[in-house]
Design a protein around this motif. Structure first.
Motif, PDB file in Angstrom:
ATOM      1  N   GLU A   1       0.751  -1.134  -0.023  1.00 48.19           N
ATOM      2  CA  GLU A   1      -0.072  -0.092   0.065  1.00 48.19           C
ATOM      3  C   GLU A   1       0.870   1.135  -0.097  1.00 48.19           C
ATOM      4  O   GLU A   1       0.475   2.242  -0.566  1.00 48.19           O
ATOM      5  CB  GLU A   1      -1.051  -0.079   1.084  1.00 48.19           C
ATOM      6  N   ARG A   2       2.049   1.410   0.770  1.00 47.27           N
ATOM      7  CA  ARG A   2       2.911   2.393   0.714  1.00 47.27           C
ATOM      8  C   ARG A   2       3.376   2.615  -0.812  1.00 47.27           C
ATOM      9  O   ARG A   2       3.479   3.810  -1.025  1.00 47.27           O
ATOM     10  CB  ARG A   2       4.041   2.141   1.481  1.00 47.27           C
ATOM     11  N   THR A   3       3.765   1.571  -1.505  1.00 48.06           N
ATOM     12  CA  THR A   3       4.141   1.788  -2.776  1.00 48.06           C
ATOM     13  C   THR A   3       3.076   2.314  -3.789  1.00 48.06           C
ATOM     14  O   THR A   3       3.337   3.060  -4.559  1.00 48.06           O
ATOM     15  CB  THR A   3       4.622   0.505  -3.578  1.00 48.06           C
ATOM     16  N   LEU A   4       2.057   1.811  -3.761  1.00 43.29           N
ATOM     17  CA  LEU A   4       0.711   2.242  -4.500  1.00 43.29           C
ATOM     18  C   LEU A   4       0.589   3.863  -4.232  1.00 43.29           C
ATOM     19  O   LEU A   4       0.275   4.466  -5.201  1.00 43.29           O
ATOM     20  CB  LEU A   4      -0.602   1.439  -3.965  1.00 43.29           C
ATOM     21  N   LYS A   5       0.713   4.208  -2.857  1.00 44.60           N
ATOM     22  CA  LYS A   5       0.465   5.634  -2.699  1.00 44.60           C
ATOM     23  C   LYS A   5       1.354   6.742  -3.304  1.00 44.60           C
ATOM     24  O   LYS A   5       1.042   7.643  -3.529  1.00 44.60           O
ATOM     25  CB  LYS A   5       0.430   5.859  -1.180  1.00 44.60           C
ATOM     26  N   MET A   6       2.564   5.967  -3.656  1.00 41.68           N
ATOM     27  CA  MET A   6       3.531   6.806  -4.342  1.00 41.68           C
ATOM     28  C   MET A   6       3.377   6.876  -5.894  1.00 41.68           C
ATOM     29  O   MET A   6       4.087   7.632  -6.676  1.00 41.68           O
ATOM     30  CB  MET A   6       4.942   6.195  -4.049  1.00 41.68           C
TER      31      MET A   6
END
Length: 393
Positions: free
Chosen positions: A128-133
């Motif tokens: 999810e952290r990666t998707l937010k970026m």
């Protein structure tokens, strides 16, 4: 140690049943994709349904499509999901290259995700952290890898995929049998070292009828009729239509016949692997030089991790010592972010994936295959423990 005394990392568990299956096809006069493959697909689906019933799985039908490799299956599944140039697909960095390379086949970009601390599986939080970026809407799919035969945290990954409108293609190359198909498709491998094998080959499984139809056509040049159908239909054996520029991913009947024989003994082979893992778990449980792998799953691998603070040699040196003593071992996997192609293309560094690199740098895959004798299993454990003692701090 003489080469004849060396214990291999993996061996297939094959016998007269597989030999008879291959001979049956050779004598049939039909060697390419045909009735053996149709039977293999049907029996594989029934096997999965039987083994998922206890997990409260869906009663909707499974479509099983046999292919010439799991890599082909992953490619077909992504293509059927509409992945193409300009899209991004998220994968764990700790996986074999096929998981990411099929994304590049389609012109899309592979986005790597770290594993959860102390594990080998994609970290839902890192996902999810990666998707937010990423730019909104550019990510189209996620490909969790069920490492070593143990299924990922699919509940969390599925929730994230739903939130970001992602397709899910499960890389289940290690995970036959598996309790439930959670994603849009799952892909199994029958490579020579897998829990069941056809030498080469794979199976794509989905509950989506439209995806199944697309993959069925695309695995054989995009033609609207199978070879078996064309050559067994007396009314119009010669006529077909090309509906899309497809691929040559079908599996020959000789391999499907071997697969059917392997499927018939799959439960026995799994019990053998479970027994080996149980022996290793007990042997290494109290040894401070090692960390045991997570328990459960299909035990395709036994990925023990060294505790480097307890040893005077590195993981790589430890492997060399084991190989010198005739124990075949391996490493799963060298993270893809370290590979020259991906490292250069995406400007990646180890510190971006600390947990994957930490797990990789400590991991050693010990021999685990159906048919290992008690003497062989004991020898592996004894040599590994003795080597650790020789180089203990």
């Amino acid at each position: 140690m003489p080469i004849e005394d060396a214990l291999p990392f993996a061996l297939p568990f094959v016998g007269k049943e597989e030999e008879e299956a291959a001979i049956r096809v050779l004598r049939s006069g039909w060697l390419t994709t045909g009735k053996e493959t149709l039977a293999f697909e049907k029996e594989f689906g029934e096997f999965l349904q039987d083994h998922s019933a206890s997990a409260g799985s869906s009663n909707s039908p499974l479509f099983c499509l046999a292919v010439n490799s799991a890599t082909s299956g992953l490619h077909l599944a992504l293509e059927a999901c509409g992945i193409n140039s300009g899209h991004m697909v998220l994968v764990p960095t700790l996986t074999f290259t096929s998981t990411a390379e099929v994304i590049r086949y389609l012109g899309a970009e592979a986005i790597f995700v770290d594993v959860a601390p102390g594990t080998f599986h994609m970290d839902p939080k890192a996902l999810e952290r990666t998707l937010k970026m990423l730019p909104l809407g550019i990510a189209k799919a996620v490909m969790p890898v069920h490492y070593g035969g143990l299924v990922c945290d699919m509940e969390s990954i599925s929730a994230i995929a739903k939130k970001y409108h992602l397709k899910i293609i499960e890389d289940a190359a290690h995970s036959f049998p598996m309790g439930e198909i959670t994603g849009d498709a799952a892909v199994f491998s029958f490579y020579a070292t897998k829990t069941m094998t056809t030498g080469e080959g794979g199976m794509v499984v989905t509950r989506n009828a439209e995806m199944a139809a697309r993959m069925s056509r695309m695995r054989s040049h995009g033609i609207d009729r199978t070879v078996w159908n064309r050559y067994t239909d007396a009314k119009a054996s010669w006529y077909y239509e090309v509906t899309a520029p497809g691929f040559k991913y079908n599996i020959p009947d000789i391999l499907s016949a071997i697969g059917r024989a392997q499927l018939a003994k799959a439960d026995d082979m799994l019990r053998m692997r479970e027994a080996i893992a149980a022996f290793y778990n007990e042997a290494f449980a109290e040894d401070p030089h090692f960390t045991l792998p997570p328990k459960g799953g299909a035990w395709h691998l036994y990925p023990i991790r060294i505790n480097p603070e307890r040893l005077s040699i590195t993981r790589n040196e430890f492997i060399e010592k084991l190989q010198e003593k005739g124990i075949g071992v391996s490493v799963h996997f060298i993270p893809l972010h370290t590979m020259p192609y991906y490292k250069k293309r995406y400007n990646l560094a180890d510190e971006m994936y600390p947990h994957a690199f930490e797990s990789y740098s400590r991991e050693i895959s010990l021999p685990i295959w159906a048919g290992m004798s008690k003497k062989q299993i004991e020898r592996v454990a004894e040599v590994v423990k003795e080597t650790a003692l020789e180089y203990t701090l």
